[in-house]
Design a protein around this motif. Structure first.
Motif, PDB file in Angstrom:
ATOM      1  N   VAL A  17       0.858  -0.859   0.113  1.00 40.97           N
ATOM      2  CA  VAL A  17       0.209  -0.309  -0.153  1.00 40.97           C
ATOM      3  C   VAL A  17       0.883   1.217   0.018  1.00 40.97           C
ATOM      4  O   VAL A  17       1.516   1.224   1.161  1.00 40.97           O
ATOM      5  CB  VAL A  17      -1.537   0.362   1.502  1.00 40.97           C
ATOM      6  CG1 VAL A  17      -1.676   1.681   1.049  1.00 40.97           C
ATOM      7  CG2 VAL A  17      -1.833  -1.578   1.462  1.00 40.97           C
ATOM      8  N   VAL A  18       0.823   2.238  -0.803  1.00 43.67           N
ATOM      9  CA  VAL A  18       1.767   2.906  -1.679  1.00 43.67           C
ATOM     10  C   VAL A  18       0.637   4.106  -1.303  1.00 43.67           C
ATOM     11  O   VAL A  18      -0.105   5.024  -1.979  1.00 43.67           O
ATOM     12  CB  VAL A  18       2.001   3.245  -2.374  1.00 43.67           C
ATOM     13  CG1 VAL A  18       3.320   4.216  -2.934  1.00 43.67           C
ATOM     14  CG2 VAL A  18       3.309   2.364  -2.440  1.00 43.67           C
ATOM     15  N   TYR A  19       1.189   5.148   0.520  1.00 39.62           N
ATOM     16  CA  TYR A  19       0.415   6.824   0.072  1.00 39.62           C
ATOM     17  C   TYR A  19       0.869   7.657  -0.903  1.00 39.62           C
ATOM     18  O   TYR A  19       1.853   7.741  -0.686  1.00 39.62           O
ATOM     19  CB  TYR A  19       0.838   7.247   1.233  1.00 39.62           C
ATOM     20  CG  TYR A  19      -0.154   6.185   2.280  1.00 39.62           C
ATOM     21  CD1 TYR A  19      -1.030   5.687   2.148  1.00 39.62           C
ATOM     22  CD2 TYR A  19      -0.207   5.979   4.577  1.00 39.62           C
ATOM     23  CE1 TYR A  19      -2.296   4.797   2.859  1.00 39.62           C
ATOM     24  CE2 TYR A  19      -1.010   5.740   4.586  1.00 39.62           C
ATOM     25  CZ  TYR A  19      -2.030   4.634   4.597  1.00 39.62           C
ATOM     26  OH  TYR A  19      -2.682   3.913   5.113  1.00 39.62           O
ATOM     27  N   ASN A  20       0.441   8.258  -2.101  1.00 37.95           N
ATOM     28  CA  ASN A  20       1.180   9.060  -2.694  1.00 37.95           C
ATOM     29  C   ASN A  20       0.665  10.278  -3.669  1.00 37.95           C
ATOM     30  O   ASN A  20      -0.628  10.131  -2.641  1.00 37.95           O
ATOM     31  CB  ASN A  20       1.615   7.054  -4.312  1.00 37.95           C
ATOM     32  CG  ASN A  20       0.536   7.422  -4.861  1.00 37.95           C
ATOM     33  OD1 ASN A  20       0.125   8.050  -6.169  1.00 37.95           O
ATOM     34  ND2 ASN A  20      -0.535   6.958  -4.287  1.00 37.95           N
ATOM     35  N   PRO A  21       0.759  10.783  -3.753  1.00 40.23           N
ATOM     36  CA  PRO A  21      -0.105  12.337  -3.905  1.00 40.23           C
ATOM     37  C   PRO A  21      -0.909  12.591  -4.989  1.00 40.23           C
ATOM     38  O   PRO A  21      -2.100  12.612  -5.591  1.00 40.23           O
ATOM     39  CB  PRO A  21       1.091  13.186  -5.231  1.00 40.23           C
ATOM     40  CG  PRO A  21       2.422  13.085  -4.452  1.00 40.23           C
ATOM     41  CD  PRO A  21       2.193  10.897  -4.222  1.00 40.23           C
ATOM     42  N   ASN A  22      -0.954  10.934  -6.200  1.00 43.52           N
ATOM     43  CA  ASN A  22      -1.435  10.970  -7.181  1.00 43.52           C
ATOM     44  C   ASN A  22      -1.509   9.978  -8.089  1.00 43.52           C
ATOM     45  O   ASN A  22      -0.101   9.693  -9.171  1.00 43.52           O
ATOM     46  CB  ASN A  22      -1.181  12.168  -8.188  1.00 43.52           C
ATOM     47  CG  ASN A  22      -2.261  12.218  -9.600  1.00 43.52           C
ATOM     48  OD1 ASN A  22      -2.795  11.071 -10.358  1.00 43.52           O
ATOM     49  ND2 ASN A  22      -2.471  13.438 -10.249  1.00 43.52           N
ATOM     50  N   ASP A  68       1.932   0.875   3.637  1.00 38.62           N
ATOM     51  CA  ASP A  68       3.345   0.936   3.606  1.00 38.62           C
ATOM     52  C   ASP A  68       4.950   1.290   3.111  1.00 38.62           C
ATOM     53  O   ASP A  68       5.624   1.519   4.201  1.00 38.62           O
ATOM     54  CB  ASP A  68       3.805  -0.829   2.868  1.00 38.62           C
ATOM     55  CG  ASP A  68       2.416  -2.402   3.037  1.00 38.62           C
ATOM     56  OD1 ASP A  68       2.229  -2.513   4.221  1.00 38.62           O
ATOM     57  OD2 ASP A  68       1.611  -2.284   2.926  1.00 38.62           O
ATOM     58  N   ILE A  69       3.935   1.901   1.795  1.00 40.36           N
ATOM     59  CA  ILE A  69       5.332   3.670   2.071  1.00 40.36           C
ATOM     60  C   ILE A  69       4.533   4.711   1.958  1.00 40.36           C
ATOM     61  O   ILE A  69       3.102   4.975   1.492  1.00 40.36           O
ATOM     62  CB  ILE A  69       5.612   2.663   0.280  1.00 40.36           C
ATOM     63  CG1 ILE A  69       6.389   1.458   0.254  1.00 40.36           C
ATOM     64  CG2 ILE A  69       6.829   3.779  -0.567  1.00 40.36           C
ATOM     65  CD1 ILE A  69       8.244   1.486   0.398  1.00 40.36           C
ATOM     66  N   ALA A 242       7.140   2.648   9.422  1.00 40.90           N
ATOM     67  CA  ALA A 242       7.455   2.065  10.778  1.00 40.90           C
ATOM     68  C   ALA A 242       6.260   0.662  11.145  1.00 40.90           C
ATOM     69  O   ALA A 242       7.055  -0.520  11.365  1.00 40.90           O
ATOM     70  CB  ALA A 242       7.920   3.132  12.340  1.00 40.90           C
ATOM     71  N   LYS A 243       5.095   0.769  10.683  1.00 42.83           N
ATOM     72  CA  LYS A 243       4.598   0.081  11.535  1.00 42.83           C
ATOM     73  C   LYS A 243       3.616  -0.486  10.065  1.00 42.83           C
ATOM     74  O   LYS A 243       2.639  -1.736  10.066  1.00 42.83           O
ATOM     75  CB  LYS A 243       3.606   0.047  12.530  1.00 42.83           C
ATOM     76  CG  LYS A 243       3.554   0.277  13.735  1.00 42.83           C
ATOM     77  CD  LYS A 243       2.791   1.015  14.417  1.00 42.83           C
ATOM     78  CE  LYS A 243       3.519   0.848  15.643  1.00 42.83           C
ATOM     79  NZ  LYS A 243       2.818   1.081  17.104  1.00 42.83           N
ATOM     80  N   ALA A 244       4.599  -0.959   8.477  1.00 46.55           N
ATOM     81  CA  ALA A 244       4.024  -1.670   7.514  1.00 46.55           C
ATOM     82  C   ALA A 244       3.476  -3.116   7.796  1.00 46.55           C
ATOM     83  O   ALA A 244       4.555  -3.857   8.725  1.00 46.55           O
ATOM     84  CB  ALA A 244       5.235  -1.461   6.504  1.00 46.55           C
ATOM     85  N   PRO A 245       1.940  -2.829   7.200  1.00 43.78           N
ATOM     86  CA  PRO A 245       1.842  -4.268   7.367  1.00 43.78           C
ATOM     87  C   PRO A 245       2.194  -5.041   6.315  1.00 43.78           C
ATOM     88  O   PRO A 245       2.151  -6.938   6.539  1.00 43.78           O
ATOM     89  CB  PRO A 245      -0.635  -4.384   7.312  1.00 43.78           C
ATOM     90  CG  PRO A 245       0.208  -3.280   6.499  1.00 43.78           C
ATOM     91  CD  PRO A 245       1.424  -1.874   7.305  1.00 43.78           C
ATOM     92  N   PRO A 247       5.754  -5.325   5.184  1.00 45.71           N
ATOM     93  CA  PRO A 247       6.945  -4.929   5.558  1.00 45.71           C
ATOM     94  C   PRO A 247       8.238  -5.773   4.338  1.00 45.71           C
ATOM     95  O   PRO A 247       9.054  -5.347   3.727  1.00 45.71           O
ATOM     96  CB  PRO A 247       7.422  -5.003   7.262  1.00 45.71           C
ATOM     97  CG  PRO A 247       6.732  -7.123   7.184  1.00 45.71           C
ATOM     98  CD  PRO A 247       5.313  -6.277   6.738  1.00 45.71           C
ATOM     99  N   ASN A 248       7.889  -6.992   3.842  1.00 48.64           N
ATOM    100  CA  ASN A 248       8.966  -8.006   2.723  1.00 48.64           C
ATOM    101  C   ASN A 248       8.516  -7.124   1.059  1.00 48.64           C
ATOM    102  O   ASN A 248       9.808  -6.593   1.140  1.00 48.64           O
ATOM    103  CB  ASN A 248       8.231  -9.314   3.236  1.00 48.64           C
ATOM    104  CG  ASN A 248       8.967  -9.554   4.247  1.00 48.64           C
ATOM    105  OD1 ASN A 248      10.440  -9.332   4.371  1.00 48.64           O
ATOM    106  ND2 ASN A 248       8.297 -10.929   4.900  1.00 48.64           N
ATOM    107  N   ALA A 249       7.131  -7.104   1.063  1.00 46.44           N
ATOM    108  CA  ALA A 249       6.173  -6.199  -0.073  1.00 46.44           C
ATOM    109  C   ALA A 249       7.411  -5.017  -0.314  1.00 46.44           C
ATOM    110  O   ALA A 249       7.600  -4.278  -1.541  1.00 46.44           O
ATOM    111  CB  ALA A 249       5.406  -6.563   0.047  1.00 46.44           C
ATOM    112  N   ALA A 250       7.001  -4.576   1.043  1.00 46.03           N
ATOM    113  CA  ALA A 250       7.609  -3.032   1.213  1.00 46.03           C
ATOM    114  C   ALA A 250       9.179  -2.408   0.956  1.00 46.03           C
ATOM    115  O   ALA A 250       9.647  -1.566   0.138  1.00 46.03           O
ATOM    116  CB  ALA A 250       7.055  -2.410   2.598  1.00 46.03           C
ATOM    117  N   LYS A 251      10.368  -3.559   1.468  1.00 43.50           N
ATOM    118  CA  LYS A 251      11.362  -2.897   1.204  1.00 43.50           C
ATOM    119  C   LYS A 251      11.316  -3.529  -0.725  1.00 43.50           C
ATOM    120  O   LYS A 251      12.819  -2.814  -0.715  1.00 43.50           O
ATOM    121  CB  LYS A 251      12.029  -4.418   1.918  1.00 43.50           C
ATOM    122  CG  LYS A 251      12.397  -3.877   3.544  1.00 43.50           C
ATOM    123  CD  LYS A 251      12.643  -4.718   4.787  1.00 43.50           C
ATOM    124  CE  LYS A 251      13.074  -4.623   5.900  1.00 43.50           C
ATOM    125  NZ  LYS A 251      13.571  -5.631   6.990  1.00 43.50           N
TER     126      LYS A 251
END
Length: 315
Positions: A17-22, A68-69, A242-245, A247-251
């Protein structure tokens, strides 16, 4: 990246899950990642500025993290780091990255630079009549014809224009001239761009080049301007929460962004990668000038610039 992918698969992590502007503008990037790692879907959530901060604060307070990101500009990153929202993770693929693109305690990394400039609706403006520079946008002939997103709150456009001001290419008098042209003001840049597409305005102050290219392919009547003073640009960064659900996919996602594959994709869609060997933006003129600041300069200079915007555009 294979060990990270294997770890994500083993942990049953099927999304990042990526929080992003657009999300719409970033679809090619997200799609390319999912094509490379087919069991992991990128879920984009549009959040920026105050809304993003509120979401991160709420998740921290509840202990129920969803993101996550976080992918944003540098303006809020030191605060996020201080509040414990970010994890410290340095992707191996960032080796060689200029330190000006590295955040505090290696908690965030700038992976791309926006390429932004003015644009016009070619149904109403002939190429010969279009402005060739930022300076020309303050000309009275563009009175009530320019669409802008508000500069009175934190925005990517406002941050990027700060670089032009520091470089001496714009000054307060220019912003006063822009304000005197009674621009059509929207709360978000996507709305400001739409105002030009619909013909409500003939010129737009700022469109990311990758957004322009995608819109043009779909038939939008836009033409991008590469100003004589150069494009405005801000570093966009990534950080793992920090608490990404997942974490491996985020990395994995953070690592992939700095890979040769991702950096080449950026150039193709109209963005500039930050890695030393990143290809140049496709379709841009030779010797394109980037007016961009590192995050430390942005943090120190933007607050005063924002106050100036609030004064100039008060009415």
């Amino acid at each position: 990246m294979k060990p990270l992918y294997d770890a994500a698969v083993a942990a049953g992590e099927r999304e990042v899950v990526v929080y992003n502007p657009n999300t719409s503008a970033n679809t090619p990037i997200f799609a390319a990642f999912s094509a490379r790692f087919p069991t992991i879907k990128v879920v984009g959530v549009d959040l920026f500025g105050a809304k993003l901060t509120s979401r991160l604060e709420a998740e921290a307070a509840s202990g129920q993290a969803a993101g996550d990101i976080v992918y944003t500009t540098s303006n809020d990153m030191p605060e996020y780091a201080d509040k414990g929202f970010l994890a410290s993770y340095a992707p191996e693929t960032t080796a060689g990255l200029d330190e000006k693109f590295v955040g505090t305690n290696r908690m965030w990394f700038d992976w791309t630079l926006t390429v932004s400039g003015p644009f016009y609706n070619k149904s109403y403006v002939k190429p010969a009549d279009a402005p060739k520079s930022w300076r020309e946008l303050a000309d009275r002939k563009w009175n009530k014809q320019i669409s802008i997103s508000t500069l009175q709150s934190v925005s990517g456009t406002g941050q990027a224009l700060t670089a032009l001001t520091i470089a001496g290419k714009l000054d307060r008098a220019w912003f006063e001239g822009l304000a005197a042209n009674h621009p059509i003001v929207s709360q978000a840049n996507a709305q400001a761009i739409q105002a030009v597409a619909s013909g409500q305005a003939t010129l737009g102050l700022d469109v990311p080049y990758h957004f322009f290219k995608a819109a043009a392919k779909k038939g939008a009547p836009f033409e991008f301007i590469f100003p004589e003073e150069g494009v405005i640009s801000i570093p966009l960064n990534e950080a793992i929460l920090a608490k990404a659900p997942h974490p491996n996919a985020a990395k994995l996602f953070a690592t992939w962004l700095f890979s040769a594959e991702a950096q080449a994709l950026l150039a193709d869609i109209g963005m500039q990668g930050t890695m030393p060997d990143a290809p140049k933006v496709a379709g841009a003129p030779q010797g394109l000038v980037f007016n961009v600041m590192d995050w430390r300069t942005l943090i120190s200079k933007y607050p005063a610039q924002l106050e100036m915007y609030k004064q100039v555009f008060a009415n």
